[in-house]
Write a protein that holds these residues in place. Structure first.
Motif, PDB file in Angstrom:
ATOM      1  N   GLY A 128       0.706  -1.119  -0.046  1.00  0.00           N
ATOM      2  CA  GLY A 128      -0.084   0.025  -0.034  1.00  0.00           C
ATOM      3  C   GLY A 128       0.914   1.057  -0.036  1.00  0.00           C
ATOM      4  N   ALA A 129       2.004   1.163   0.742  1.00  0.00           N
ATOM      5  CA  ALA A 129       2.723   2.553   0.916  1.00  0.00           C
ATOM      6  C   ALA A 129       3.550   2.654  -0.307  1.00  0.00           C
ATOM      7  N   ALA A 130       3.800   1.559  -1.002  1.00  0.00           N
ATOM      8  CA  ALA A 130       4.651   1.600  -2.490  1.00  0.00           C
ATOM      9  C   ALA A 130       3.663   2.120  -3.581  1.00  0.00           C
ATOM     10  N   VAL A 131       2.223   1.707  -3.383  1.00  0.00           N
ATOM     11  CA  VAL A 131       1.354   2.312  -4.266  1.00  0.00           C
ATOM     12  C   VAL A 131       0.996   3.817  -4.203  1.00  0.00           C
ATOM     13  N   LEU A 132       1.009   4.169  -3.003  1.00  0.00           N
ATOM     14  CA  LEU A 132       0.699   5.551  -2.753  1.00  0.00           C
ATOM     15  C   LEU A 132       1.855   6.605  -3.056  1.00  0.00           C
ATOM     16  N   LEU A 133       3.136   5.895  -2.818  1.00  0.00           N
ATOM     17  CA  LEU A 133       4.282   6.633  -2.994  1.00  0.00           C
ATOM     18  C   LEU A 133       4.426   6.540  -4.494  1.00  0.00           C
ATOM     19  N   GLY A 134       4.045   5.782  -5.455  1.00  0.00           N
ATOM     20  CA  GLY A 134       4.228   5.782  -6.582  1.00  0.00           C
ATOM     21  C   GLY A 134       3.223   6.766  -7.509  1.00  0.00           C
ATOM     22  N   GLY A 135       2.461   7.259  -6.742  1.00  0.00           N
ATOM     23  CA  GLY A 135       1.646   8.409  -7.401  1.00  0.00           C
ATOM     24  C   GLY A 135       2.176   9.826  -7.168  1.00  0.00           C
ATOM     25  N   CYS A 136       3.238   9.852  -6.527  1.00  0.00           N
ATOM     26  CA  CYS A 136       3.760  11.144  -6.002  1.00  0.00           C
ATOM     27  C   CYS A 136       4.922  11.537  -6.959  1.00  0.00           C
ATOM     28  N   GLY A 137       4.683  11.108  -8.204  1.00  0.00           N
ATOM     29  CA  GLY A 137       5.902  11.808  -9.142  1.00  0.00           C
ATOM     30  C   GLY A 137       5.824  13.303  -9.270  1.00  0.00           C
ATOM     31  N   ALA A 138       6.883  13.719  -9.705  1.00  0.00           N
ATOM     32  CA  ALA A 138       7.117  15.042  -9.876  1.00  0.00           C
ATOM     33  C   ALA A 138       6.348  15.588 -11.206  1.00  0.00           C
ATOM     34  N   ALA A 139       5.641  16.829 -11.021  1.00  0.00           N
ATOM     35  CA  ALA A 139       4.690  17.249 -12.206  1.00  0.00           C
ATOM     36  C   ALA A 139       6.059  18.112 -12.953  1.00  0.00           C
ATOM     37  N   ARG A 140       6.256  17.909 -14.237  1.00  0.00           N
ATOM     38  CA  ARG A 140       7.044  18.827 -14.808  1.00  0.00           C
ATOM     39  C   ARG A 140       6.429  19.139 -16.402  1.00  0.00           C
ATOM     40  N   ASP A 141       6.753  19.915 -17.016  1.00  0.00           N
ATOM     41  CA  ASP A 141       6.427  20.368 -18.376  1.00  0.00           C
ATOM     42  C   ASP A 141       6.540  19.355 -19.372  1.00  0.00           C
ATOM     43  N   LEU A 142       5.468  18.893 -19.898  1.00  0.00           N
ATOM     44  CA  LEU A 142       5.673  17.703 -21.036  1.00  0.00           C
ATOM     45  C   LEU A 142       6.383  18.245 -22.152  1.00  0.00           C
TER      46      LEU A 142
END
Length: 80
Positions: free
Chosen positions: A9-23
């Protein structure tokens, strides 16, 4: 077993915390060509904005005041 579930569960939650950058396009690639009739090629930000067809506005008929509902010809009791 319980710790494994917590770690998963912690791995799934942390996986969604990616850095948002310009595409940006991948190296060696370009953005798609401008659509027919457009004066300029859209940017990556414009291409990722959903259109009204992809995300339609809410079209529910909200009742703002007490009023009688219309009869629904398809609201039939179940047949036995």
């Amino acid at each position: 077993m319980r710790i494994g579930g917590l770690l998963l569960g912690a791995a799934v939650l942390l996986g969604g915390c990616g850095a948002a950058r310009d595409l940006k396009p991948a190296p060696g690639e370009q953005l798609p060509v401008a659509p027919r009739g457009a004066t300029a090629t859209p940017t990556a930000g414009q291409l990722t904005q959903p259109t009204t067809q992809q995300r339609p506005e809410r079209s529910d008929d909200l009742i703002y005041r007490s009023e009688q509902r219309r009869t629904d010809g398809f609201d039939l009791p179940p047949s036995e």
